[in-house]
Design an enzyme around this catalytic site. Structure first.
Site, PDB file in Angstrom:
ATOM      1  N   TYR A 174      35.752  34.519  35.376  1.00  0.00           N
ATOM      2  CA  TYR A 174      36.958  34.714  36.183  1.00  0.00           C
ATOM      3  C   TYR A 174      38.158  34.881  35.250  1.00  0.00           C
ATOM      4  CZ  TYR A 174      40.020  34.243  40.180  1.00  0.00           C
ATOM      5  OH  TYR A 174      40.940  34.493  41.161  1.00  0.00           O
TER       6      TYR A 174
ATOM      7  N   TYR B  55      41.399  43.633  40.810  1.00  0.00           N
ATOM      8  CA  TYR B  55      41.704  42.237  41.119  1.00  0.00           C
ATOM      9  C   TYR B  55      41.060  41.855  42.445  1.00  0.00           C
ATOM     10  CZ  TYR B  55      44.346  38.011  42.171  1.00  0.00           C
ATOM     11  OH  TYR B  55      44.709  36.721  42.480  1.00  0.00           O
TER      12      TYR B  55
END
Lengths: 381, 137
Positions: A283, A333
């Site tokens: 992440y 994103y």
């Protein structure tokens, strides 16, 4: 049933991603619907097969069901926070293993770019105490909180912005090989260093993108997945932990303690070790999170993540190719969701120029106040 | 007449009023659990450590250490535009609690982790005083 017995019991049967970028006119639901239909088609299924649904960042599960004609047995909704990607996939796996549903659609839709989402300023709610407490000092945004964490890491261990640049450049190089990525212009370390400061010590290129898109995954039992259109990708291990009690300030330990616990659990459940990993999906809301995750999950010693990435370990061709899609920094994103899809595509061998040869296991790792990890495998055991 | 204050102001409510009223008197007071003694920043009704509702508001030393800092180049609030790049620090008070603030009277380059600081009180409007810090070493 023990955790170990749950390993490989559930599989990903389908994945879907919309176009990424600026997609005006599409709501979060619209993007989610498009991704869900793509994921269902990928699995060789239709909407009528869905009996479990988890939506994330889509504001209203009721409206989503109205818009798609779904009456699932099992319905859940998670907030539009990236940390919920790992948690939601684990929820779906458990619901399937427990027989609450057979075919679970996980649907994420994000129209943040077109809707003008901001992650700093008046609308900022990052941190449990509510960001507005600190606005009088000009303190706002998750990026600034990560800047302070990185400043601390630099102070304690001598980590530098050049280490962050290596991460940004490696992921951009991966995005260059990904026809679906938003950012496909190659960048250099100098470009990273010359990009403007946002919250110093972080530069613009240390920040993830903000773009629109939708992502969906279809999970089902391993047994059922074997009869579907694509080869199953097995969920071999999952675990989570949190560091929420003092969430209004960055953690003292860069989330090392919750990450260590998650690592122990996830590898034990999957029956594999770090050395078995063909690729990593980390992440990357901001480049420092990648460093903290590598340390917390034990890929290097505490404090040594800077030199570790400087060796090129995260690049395609390195020991642990990471975020082969380009990640949040350069692909899209999609708040963890698209990284899980990339893990599946790598294990299916669908990644074209960015394919990791003979990929057998891929680990997703999420460093945040809720830490989670998922290990995907090509084989069930 | 002073120019109108353009930066964000705190939202004062029944829970945090003792904090803001103390700052107007140029005192730093934070909530402490009267049952278990745990000091906290947030004025929650219940102590996060033991659950007690019994809260006292002791005066603190105002001394602490810079735990971390960031220099804001991005302007998120119009009122800060003229000062950017401006500093935000996370101070750890000697009593243990951490809070975000600004260092006054120092160049950004001087504001580093580990530097000792002491509280100063910035009367930004007739109603509101903000807790800020200055370098002392």
């Amino acid at each position: 049933m023990t955790r170990r017995e749950l390993s490989g019991v559930v599989a990903v049967a389908g994945v879907g991603t919309t176009k990424f970028g600026r997609l005006p006119g599409y709501s979060a639901e619209d993007l989610g619907i498009e991704a869900m239909d793509l994921a269902l088609a990928d699995a060789g299924l239709g909407r009528g097969d869905v009996d479990g649904l988890i939506v994330s960042r889509i504001p209203d599960y009721q409206q989503f069901c109205e818009m798609t004609g779904l009456d699932p047995r099992y319905v859940q909704i998670t907030p539009g926070q990236g940390r919920m990607s790992g948690s939601s996939i684990q929820m779906a796996a458990l619901a399937i293993a427990a027989g609450q549903c057979d075919v679970c659609a996980l649907v994420y839709g994000n129209n943040g770019r077109s809707a003008g989402s901001k992650y700093g300023g008046e609308a900022d709610r990052y941190g449990g105490a509510g960001g507005s407490v600190w606005f009088p000092y000009g303190m706002t945004s998750p990026g600034a909180a990560h800047a302070m964490q990185f400043e601390r890491h630099a102070h304690l261990y001598g980590t530098t912005s050049l280490h962050l640049a290596e991460i940004a450049v490696a992921f951009r190089n991966h995005a260059v090989l990904n026809p679906d990525a938003v950012m496909r212009q190659p960048i250099t370390v100098e470009d990273h260093q010359n990009s403007r400061f946002i919250a110093e010590p972080l530069h613009l290129f240390d920040y993830c993108l903000i773009n629109d898109g939708g992502v969906a995954l279809i999970l089902t039992s391993a047994e059922r997945a074997r009869d579907m259109a694509k080869p199953p990708v097995y969920i071999r291990g999952f675990a989570q932990a949190s560091a929420l009690a003092d969430v209004y300030v960055p953690p003292e330990d860069f989330w090392r303690d919750p990450m260590r616990r998650v690592a122990e659990e996830v590898y034990a459940m999957a029956g594999v070790t770090r050395d078995d990993m063909s690729a990593l999906m980390i992440y990357d809301n901001f480049t420092p999170t990648v460093l903290f995750s590598l340390e917390g999950f034990g890929f290097c010693k505490p404090g040594e993540s800077g030199p570790f990435v400087a060796e090129g370990q995260l690049r395609l061709g390195g020991r642990f190719p990471t975020n082969t899609s380009g990640g949040h920094l350069s692909d899209s994103y999609m708040q963890g969701w698209a990284l899980n899809v990339e893990a599946v595509r790598q294990l299916r061998g669908e990644c074209g120029d960015r394919q990791v040869k003979d990929a057998s296991h891929v680990q997703f790792m999420l460093g945040s106040p809720i830490v989670s990890s998922i290990i995907y495998g090509k084989d069930p055991r | 007449m002073s120019v109108a204050y353009r930066k964000p102001l705190p939202v004062v409510d029944s829970r945090n009023r003792p904090y803001w009223e103390a700052l107007r008197r140029h005192e730093l007071r934070l909530p402490r659990c009267a049952a278990c003694g745990t000091l906290r920043f947030a004025p929650f009704r219940h102590c996060p450590a033991c659950g007690s509702e019994d809260t006292e508001w002791p005066q603190l030393s105002g001394r602490g250490t810079i735990w971390s800092r960031a220099i804001f180049h991005q302007v998120y609030f119009e009122g800060f535009r003229d000062e950017a790049p401006y500093n935000v620090v996370l101070v750890q008070l000697d009593e243990g609690v951490k809070l975000y603030s600004n260092i006054v009277g120092a160049d950004n380059a001087e504001i580093r982790i580990g530097r000792r600081v002491e509280a100063c009180f910035d009367d930004v409007t007739p109603e509101v005083t903000l807790l800020k810090f200055r370098l002392v070493d």
